[in-house]
Design a protein around this motif. Structure first.
Motif, PDB file in Angstrom:
ATOM      1  N   TYR A 116       1.082  -1.262   0.638  1.00  0.00           N
ATOM      2  CA  TYR A 116      -0.356  -0.111   0.019  1.00  0.00           C
ATOM      3  C   TYR A 116       0.817   1.213   0.444  1.00  0.00           C
ATOM      4  O   TYR A 116       1.465   1.431   0.597  1.00  0.00           O
ATOM      5  N   ASP A 117       0.545   2.463  -0.903  1.00  0.00           N
ATOM      6  CA  ASP A 117       1.471   3.135  -0.501  1.00  0.00           C
ATOM      7  C   ASP A 117       0.450   4.295   0.574  1.00  0.00           C
ATOM      8  O   ASP A 117       1.726   5.304   0.993  1.00  0.00           O
ATOM      9  N   ARG A 143      -1.062  14.017  -6.477  1.00  0.00           N
ATOM     10  CA  ARG A 143       0.207  12.972  -5.957  1.00  0.00           C
ATOM     11  C   ARG A 143       0.836  13.808  -4.737  1.00  0.00           C
ATOM     12  O   ARG A 143       0.986  12.428  -4.714  1.00  0.00           O
ATOM     13  N   GLY A 144       1.026  14.372  -4.407  1.00  0.00           N
ATOM     14  CA  GLY A 144       1.502  14.331  -2.883  1.00  0.00           C
ATOM     15  C   GLY A 144       0.870  14.074  -1.896  1.00  0.00           C
ATOM     16  O   GLY A 144      -0.103  13.921  -1.821  1.00  0.00           O
ATOM     17  N   TYR A 145       1.408  14.512  -0.824  1.00  0.00           N
ATOM     18  CA  TYR A 145       1.602  13.327   0.289  1.00  0.00           C
ATOM     19  C   TYR A 145       1.715  15.372   1.540  1.00  0.00           C
ATOM     20  O   TYR A 145       2.693  15.664   1.035  1.00  0.00           O
ATOM     21  N   ARG A 487     -11.437  11.116  -7.642  1.00  0.00           N
ATOM     22  CA  ARG A 487     -11.584  10.996  -8.746  1.00  0.00           C
ATOM     23  C   ARG A 487     -10.135  12.547  -8.975  1.00  0.00           C
ATOM     24  O   ARG A 487      -9.381  13.119 -10.515  1.00  0.00           O
ATOM     25  N   GLN A 488      -9.875  13.020  -8.086  1.00  0.00           N
ATOM     26  CA  GLN A 488      -9.035  14.174  -7.915  1.00  0.00           C
ATOM     27  C   GLN A 488      -7.226  13.514  -7.371  1.00  0.00           C
ATOM     28  O   GLN A 488      -7.008  14.141  -7.626  1.00  0.00           O
ATOM     29  N   ILE A 489      -7.679  12.563  -6.943  1.00  0.00           N
ATOM     30  CA  ILE A 489      -6.208  11.587  -6.036  1.00  0.00           C
ATOM     31  C   ILE A 489      -5.766  10.493  -7.094  1.00  0.00           C
ATOM     32  O   ILE A 489      -6.540   9.554  -6.797  1.00  0.00           O
ATOM     33  N   PRO A 490      -5.130  11.212  -8.143  1.00  0.00           N
ATOM     34  CA  PRO A 490      -4.588   9.485  -9.012  1.00  0.00           C
ATOM     35  C   PRO A 490      -4.506   8.402  -8.150  1.00  0.00           C
ATOM     36  O   PRO A 490      -3.393   8.352  -7.086  1.00  0.00           O
ATOM     37  N   GLY A 491      -5.621   7.253  -8.722  1.00  0.00           N
ATOM     38  CA  GLY A 491      -5.047   5.732  -7.954  1.00  0.00           C
ATOM     39  C   GLY A 491      -5.251   5.549  -5.950  1.00  0.00           C
ATOM     40  O   GLY A 491      -5.681   4.469  -5.702  1.00  0.00           O
TER      41      GLY A 491
END
Length: 509
Positions: A116-117, A143-145, A487-491
């Protein structure tokens, strides 16, 4: 689960609630161990620990003994089996899939966070049968955290008066990937050290929510509308704009009047329903609702009020329930319905007869759920009560003919509870099942003979022999009911089940 604690003396539920939690992992390849502390279904693990009567939701504390979530990265499984041989001191993990094997009486799943990412779990006061992700103005392709997300959910409480619609903000969602290299650069520390923050606001409702959906135009119009189908047969339209605003505006409050529905659709006459979908083409507000007697009603928002067509769309076999409704993503007047008669019906709202234009037999069991592709307008996915699911090319639909699905799978042995195309990758589909799994599939994968031979060499135990090449990942969650892509945060996906909700991102997508 113990009864939710809520102050009945308060007239307004307008203060945001915050709590923090320690990240929990999931697993790809599990090893079995004796379960020392099994968590019962819908049990409230913190029922007697709260001092505040206003706390209604809390992110789950870190407890390895009760971590039941599992992920299976099928591509990585063979490699990990080889890696375990290099480290004989560790017990060799064994692949677990409910389709292929069963847990023993005293066995449980041990999670592996390396696949898991990101993985976070939320405990709710009551089970949630349905939820939907609220679009926001924080940007696309995030894509960032750390990550932030908003969503709305409906409860299934033990007493009617304790049900509610809950609007939730989750922030500081950190990366939870456990790297194999212990000497990873320290630059990633900021991604993993923070604890998630949960804020929530509740709107009281009297019945269980069978299905809830958010208008796809919310972020663009600035008006956040949600439609919930209740167990009573009424459809409530909620404006949760004040609740969204209050999350990010210091000192903002929500009035008692703003906690009430802005409109109630009673066209179904007290008949229970499960199907609802907002039109992606009408920004002001237009939605379809279906009930267990086979009736489909169209409701449209006018300049001053909502109007529901008195004449319903009727086309499923007598007594068949409308289980799912999906507006076409490309044709403004076209929608599809799935029923307990096993048929998919395609309709045009311009038809005065209110009869389906096309019908195909999709399954010998109920068509429980459907999803229209956002990237390929003629592709429609359907999930069935016998555990099978398929992808249909609507270009092959012709009157009087029964087309074959473009792809179909029967790997699951329990009813499909949700299905959803990836918002941008046309070949990837998320499928949840009553076998406690959410599976990610890539329909573009075709294993050749060399790949199959290499997999067998790595997988000496033969655990992967019966797994389809298109299966990418398996996330384990008890009694999973729904899954949605963000839909706004890939994956990133969110899923709801009997023991709460999961927010997660696999390394496979």
């Amino acid at each position: 689960m113990s009864k939710r604690r809520a102050s009945e003396e308060k007239e307004e539920v307008d203060e945001s609630l915050k709590s923090r939690a320690v990240v929990e992992g999931g697993s790809a390849v599990d090893s079995r161990k004796t379960e020392e502390d099994e968590m019962g279904e819908f049990e409230d693990p913190y029922g007697d620990d709260f001092e505040s009567e206003d706390e209604i939701i809390e992110l789950n504390d870190d407890d390895e003994e009760e971590d039941d979530e599992e992920g299976v990265d099928v591509e990585k499984a063979g490699e990990e089996a080889m890696d375990v041989e290099k480290k004989p001191k560790k017990e060799q993990p064994r692949l677990y899939l409910p389709q292929l094997n069963q847990l023993g009486k005293d066995e449980t799943l041990e999670p592996d966070p390396t696949v898991y990412d990101m993985l976070h779990r939320i405990n709710l006061n009551w089970p949630c049968l349905s939820f939907d992700i609220l679009p926001d103005n924080l940007g696309d392709e995030r894509r960032g955290y750390p990550k932030t997300t908003y969503f709305v959910a409906g409860t299934q409480a033990s007493r009617k008066k304790e049900n509610e619609i809950t609007v939730i903000k989750l922030s500081d969602l950190s990366r939870t990937l456990e790297r194999e290299d212990d000497d990873e650069e320290e630059d990633d520390d900021d991604e993993t050290d923070s604890d998630p923050i949960l804020e929530s606001r509740s709107l009281p409702t009297t019945d269980t929510t069978n299905r809830i959906r958010v208008s796809p135009h919310a972020a663009k119009t600035g008006e956040y509308l949600a439609a919930s189908l209740s167990e009573s047969g009424d459809v409530y339209i909620w404006d949760v704009t004040p609740h969204m605003t209050a999350f990010d505006t210091p000192g903002a409050t929500v009035t008692k009047a703003q906690n009430r529905p802005v409109h109630t659709i009673r066209a179904h006459g007290g008949v229970e329903g499960y199907a609802v979908d907002w039109s992606p083409h009408v920004a002001s507000g237009q939605l379809l609702t279906g009930d267990v007697t086979g009736r489909i009603h169209l409701s449209t928002r006018g300049t001053s009020s909502w109007t529901t067509d008195k004449s319903p769309f009727i086309g499923h076999e007598s007594g068949a329930s409308v289980e799912e409704l999906q507006w076409s993503r490309s044709e403004k007047s076209v929608f599809a319905s799935g029923g307990s008669d096993g048929f998919i019906r395609v309709w045009d709202v311009r038809s005065k007869k209110h009869k389906p234009a096309l019908s195909i037999k999709a399954s010998g069991s109920d068509v429980n759920v459907m999803s229209w592709s956002s990237t390929v307008s003629y592709l429609l996915a359907s999930g069935h009560d016998d555990g099978s699911w398929g992808i249909w090319d609507l270009r092959t639909f012709k009157a009087g003919e029964t087309p074959s699905p473009a792809a179909s799978f029967s790997f699951n042995k329990a009813p499909i509870t949700a299905i959803e195309f990836h918002p941008t990758e046309e070949s990837i589909v998320a499928v949840s099942s009553a076998d406690n799994t959410v599976m990610l599939w890539d329909l573009s994968v075709e294993a050749d003979d060399e790949e199959i031979a290499a997999q067998k060499r790595q997988d000496s135990a033969g655990e992967l022999d019966n797994i389809p090449a298109q299966l990418l990942f398996v996330h384990w969650q008890r009694d999973v009911k729904e899954v949605h892509w963000h839909r706004q945060i890939p994956g990133m996906l969110m899923s709801t089940g009997g023991d709460g909700m999961s927010v997660w991102k696999s390394i496979s997508v």
